[in-house]
Motif scaffolding. Structure first.
Motif, short mmCIF file in Angstrom:
data_model
loop_
_atom_site.label_atom_id
_atom_site.label_comp_id
_atom_site.label_asym_id
_atom_site.label_seq_id
_atom_site.Cartn_x
_atom_site.Cartn_y
_atom_site.Cartn_z
N GLY A 194 0.77 -1.23 0.00
CA GLY A 194 0.00 0.00 0.00
C GLY A 194 0.80 1.28 0.00
N ARG A 195 2.12 1.21 0.02
CA ARG A 195 2.93 2.43 0.03
C ARG A 195 4.29 2.15 -0.59
NH1 ARG A 195 2.33 4.78 4.97
NH2 ARG A 195 4.05 6.20 4.57
N PHE A 196 4.95 3.22 -1.01
CA PHE A 196 6.30 3.06 -1.56
C PHE A 196 7.09 4.34 -1.32
CE2 PHE A 196 3.97 4.99 -5.10
CZ PHE A 196 4.87 5.93 -5.61
N VAL B 87 20.47 13.63 -3.67
CA VAL B 87 19.48 12.54 -3.72
C VAL B 87 18.23 12.96 -2.96
CG1 VAL B 87 19.00 10.10 -3.29
CG2 VAL B 87 21.33 10.83 -3.84
N ARG B 88 17.07 12.84 -3.60
CA ARG B 88 15.79 13.18 -2.99
C ARG B 88 14.94 11.93 -2.82
NH1 ARG B 88 16.35 18.21 -1.14
NH2 ARG B 88 14.07 18.31 -0.99
N ARG B 89 13.94 11.99 -1.94
CA ARG B 89 13.07 10.84 -1.71
C ARG B 89 11.61 11.28 -1.75
NH1 ARG B 89 14.30 6.99 3.20
NH2 ARG B 89 15.62 6.08 1.56
N ILE B 90 10.82 10.54 -2.53
CA ILE B 90 9.37 10.72 -2.55
C ILE B 90 8.74 9.57 -1.79
CG2 ILE B 90 7.36 10.44 -4.06
CD1 ILE B 90 8.65 12.24 -6.07
N GLU B 91 7.77 9.88 -0.95
CA GLU B 91 6.99 8.84 -0.26
C GLU B 91 5.55 8.96 -0.73
OE1 GLU B 91 7.99 7.66 3.72
OE2 GLU B 91 9.42 9.33 3.85
N ALA B 92 4.89 7.82 -0.93
CA ALA B 92 3.55 7.84 -1.52
C ALA B 92 2.71 6.68 -1.03
CB ALA B 92 3.67 7.80 -3.05
#
Length: 889
Positions: free
Chosen positions: A601-603, A701-706
């Motif tokens: 359900g998430r990444f 480096v960036r991070r997306i959470e979804a």
């Protein structure tokens, strides 16, 4: 002859003689014993060992290589460099010594017009291994080299291995005499500066074991066949053919030095010290570009640390040369232009290379400023204490907090006459690594010796994965470990690791979390599976506990995954692919994947970016993803050759290892990636994707959470509830909320200002009364007192200065006021010029007061501030100030 032409002639020569031209492999070694490729034969190691049947008996390549053991020697000698190109020709059980020697002599001595390098045969010297009579005889009788130009050397010089267990063998080296201006005569046994090795012919016929150094290792036995592995250093041959003094002056490195000269104004050849720095810059910047091009990113571990160390040495040497502005962009540009002819992918990936390099430069320049101050302080403290060694904990602090590679600390400390406690530093580093790796190691392989898993693989082969097409199926238990130890059986309550011959369980990898589920035996026994890992390639280890019954090796089993968990993870994984493509569409190819985790359900998705992604761009990316979901695109997977996948434009993750056959996941006409994970069948199955935000996780480096599917819906439902509550509170529609809340916050801020103004006026209103209460202490007007609790330090300071200004005349004035803020005592003391003339300095008075209060303080002679821990001691502090005034005045 330019370097590109040397490369072209090499490949052409051997291709005409039946060798298959093999492109250079990535610098990222596909070998657990190596971080980076240090030699041209590394990609062919499985063929030499007989582990894999070679697809051709003859091969040739120009392999990118990186070696860093002698990094401190870079720039100081004519031949030490971190990056180099190794021209190689290889025979797998085909020709041996005579063939290799004949080819080498022909290519080196044939005229340029005939496709050779045109070297003078009279200037070539040969070395062979001590007891290699066969090679010596071929050189003397077949080729015609005079005996006086053939020398025998020992294992250190003429026996080759990679420095780790693997193929090895005696070798014969071809050396070029550069002439008397480079030293005494006598051959390579006497002077390796004058007689430079250019080509090493390795007669690969043995396998070595563990050992240290170039001589201390055991020969385990013969290889399955006698092979040839040769290596000609392209840069060394270029040095000779271009008639320059050293490898740094060859065409591909001299242009980088010239750019460094242009940026710093320091001329090459004017000073030995600056020459070394210019060479270091040229070598290290080229190496950095090549490493980044192959997917390495700066970090504090492994190959990432190698890159960071090299880059930071280059940047610091530019600073030593006088550069005051960022320089990496200009230097990288020269490297890409120069090396791009030989490696076109550098031009293709230019933006990504520049992005990573510039981010590292910016991070280091910031760290250099702060870290240098810390180092200078530590050096001063060490010298003041009479020491000559900078402590290991200081070196560790510089590394851990400021990103100083240890060799940089060593260099900077040496410049100030100190050595460094390297042993202490490395002990602290080891402790940190062991702490960091403990959890990961336990997760990946439990507490078992990896040999236990290898034994299962040797006996039963690899685990067949059936999970792409099925979620359950029959299998057999071929391996069992209880508490990390191989065991024939396990009973109820035991923690076990199960290896099946075939399984629908996906083992964690490629950013996708493992499946969970159950394994049931015909006997009624049940194993609850919590995790699946592959501690050794091809062996899926199911970790869990025995819920019921007894489990034995050889038992038939029925393995079934948790379908709902698998589907939720598959939705997340497909959403990751869509996010990757949408980001690349929005930001360009520099937004390359740098990691991911796909859970139910998430990444989260990590990608390269020099700066934060604007909120508007993130909204556009989210909208594009959800529009793709609505298009109901089919998701398909196909296995094909790596070359075919590249032709079709499939995206590969940098740093990942891929075989000749790869799995390509295609989402309609929108996305195509190399991927071994599980996915949905159609984008409509994702339902909804909600990006929660993005943040920095490291340099560049960036991070997306979804969230995906039901989880995304639940999040939006909660958001809707919060919005509805706010609407009720402010009595407005949802679209009016930002304006109304902003207005409320503005009013609140104005009210706080009014309250602050009122409080300040109230405090300052006491100034006249305090000034009137001044006591005469031996001719000094002294004002002491305690103002209401909660008075801020700023207000207390204003009050003290106001009181001082109200006392007229030329007599000395000291004002010392106290208060309590947040439960802690605070004091501000001020003196006028007349008081300071009598030796009454505010800083001295504050230190006396603060010491009584259980704290510290300081400031300028005219006004100072301090504080402490004990508010009950304010009375004593006032008395202490009065005594000091009386004693000094």
């Amino acid at each position: 002859m330019e370097s590109a032409e040397i490369r072209r002639r090499w490949l052409s020569f051997f291709e005409e003689r039946g060798h298959t031209v093999v492109p250079s492999a990535s610098l990222i070694a596909d070998d657990p014993t190596l971080l980076l490729v240090p030699a041209g034969m590394v990609p062919f190691k499985p063929y030499f060992l007989g582990e894999v049947k070679p697809p051709h008996q003859r091969a040739t390549s120009v392999q990118k290589c990186v070696r860093t053991p002698d990094i401190e020697e870079v720039g100081k000698t004519t031949r030490h460099g971190t990056f180099f190109q190794m021209c190689g020709n290889f025979s797998f059980g085909d020709y041996f010594k005579e063939g290799a020697i004949t080819y080498a002599w022909e290519l080196l001595t044939s005229s340029v017009a005939d496709g050779g390098y045109g070297l003078d045969p009279e200037r070539l010297w040969i070395t062979v291994y001590l007891d290699d009579d066969e090679a010596e005889q071929i050189w003397r009788e077949k080729i015609g080299v005079p005996a006086e130009r053939i020398q025998r050397l020992g294992k250190k010089d003429n026996y080759w291995s990679m420095g780790v267990p693997g193929p090895c063998g005696p070798c014969s080296e071809i050396n070029y005499d550069r002439g008397p201006e480079f030293g005494v005569e006598g051959g390579p046994a006497v002077n390796d500066e004058r007689y430079v090795e250019i080509w090493n012919l390795v007669f690969m016929e043995f396998e070595r074991g563990e050992g240290t150094g170039k001589e201390d290792f055991e020969i385990l036995g013969e290889l399955p066949s006698k092979n040839i592995d040769t290596g000609l250093g392209l840069e060394r041959l270029a040095m000779i053919l271009q008639g320059v003094q050293n490898m740094y002056e060859t065409d591909t490195l001299r242009v980088v030095m010239d750019k460094a000269t242009e940026l710093t104004g320091v001329r090459y050849g004017a000073d030995r010290g600056s020459d070394v720095s210019l060479r270091v810059v040229a070598d290290h910047i080229r190496t950095s570009a090549m490493l980044i091009g192959d997917g390495v990113t700066p970090g504090n571990e492994g190959r990432g640390y190698v890159l960071r160390r090299i880059m930071r040495r280059a940047i610091r040497n530019m600073r030593l040369l006088g550069a005051t502005q960022p320089v990496v962009a200009d230097l990288i540009d020269v490297v890409v232009k120069t090396m791009g002819e030989q490696y076109p992918e550098l031009e293709t990936d230019r933006k990504r290379i520049e992005t990573v390099a510039l981010a590292e430069e910016a991070a280091f320049l910031k760290a250099l400023k702060g870290g240098t101050n810390i180092l200078d302080t530590a050096v001063t403290e060490t010298k003041s204490a009479g020491g000559q060694v900078l402590s290991g904990d200081k070196a560790f602090l510089l590394h851990d907090t400021w990103g100083f590679p240890i060799d940089l600390t060593l260099e900077m400390a040496a410049e100030q006459g100190l050595s460094v406690d390297e042993a202490g530093f490395r002990r602290l580093m080891k402790e940190q690594r062991e702490r960091a790796k403990a959890d990961a190691k336990a997760k990946k392989s439990g507490h078992a010796d990896l040999s236990a898993y290898r034994a299962v693989a040797d006996n039963s082969g690899s685990t067949e994965f059936t999970g792409y097409t099925s979620t359950a199926g029959e299998s057999t238990i071929v391996g069992l470990l209880v508490d990390g130890v191989p065991s024939p059986a396990a009973t109820e309550g035991d923690e076990v690791e199960i290896v099946l011959d075939r399984t629908p369980f996906y083992a964690e990898g490629g950013g996708q979390l493992a499946d969970q589920g159950r394994i049931k035996l015909d006997t009624g026994a049940v194993i609850q599976v919590r995790d699946v890992q592959q501690p050794v390639p091809g062996v899926s280890v199911h970790k869990g506990s025995v819920q019921v019954g007894e489990v034995t090796v050889g038992s038939s089993a029925y393995a079934a995954i948790d379908i709902n968990r698998r589907r939720a993870i598959a939705r997340a994984h497909s959403a990751t692919h869509l996010t990757h493509q949408a980001l690349r569409d929005a930001l360009g190819p520099t937004a390359a994947q740098a990691g991911s985790e796909n859970s139910p359900g998430r990444f989260r998705f990590d990608f390269g970016s020099p700066a934060a992604v604007p909120g508007t761009v993130l909204l556009d990316v989210e909208q594009k993803i959800n529009e793709v979901l609505a298009r109901e695109l089919d998701v398909q997977a196909e296995v094909m050759s790596i070359d075919e996948a590249k032709k079709q434009g499939a995206i590969a993750e940098f740093g990942e290892k891929y075989g000749e056959r790869v799995r390509v996941v295609t989402i309609g006409d929108f996305s195509k990636e190399l991927c071994g994970g599980t996915h949905v069948h159609n984008t409509a199955q994702l339902g909804l994707v909600k990006l929660l935000g993005e943040s920095s996780i490291g340099s560049g480096v960036r991070r997306i959470e979804a969230l995906v599917g039901v989880d995304a819906y639940n999040f939006l439902a909660k958001e809707h509830t919060v919005v509805a509550q706010l609407q009720e509170l402010v009595k407005g529609r949802s679209e009016e909320l930002p304006e109304k809340i902003s207005g409320m916050l503005a009013k609140l801020k104005d009210a706080e200002k009014e309250i602050e103004k009122f409080r300040a006026e109230k405090v300052l209103a006491a100034a006249a009364g305090l000034a009137g209460s001044a006591k005469d202490v031996r001719g000094t007007a002294l004002v002491t007192g305690q103002v209401p609790d909660g008075t801020s330090a700023d207000d207390l300071r204003k009050l003290v200065l106001d009181v001082r200004g109200r006392i007229q005349g030329d007599r000395p004035v000291v004002v010392a006021l106290f208060t309590t803020a947040n439960g802690r005592p605070l004091t501000v003391i001020a003196t006028n010029e007349a008081a300071r003339g009598r030796g009454l300095k505010a800083g001295d008075l504050v230190r006396t007061a603060a010491k009584t209060l259980g704290g510290g303080g300081g400031g300028k002679p005219d006004v100072a501030q301090g504080g402490g821990q004990n508010p009950d001691a304010i009375g004593d502090a006032v008395a202490a100030v009065e005594r000091l005034v009386a004693e000094t005045a």
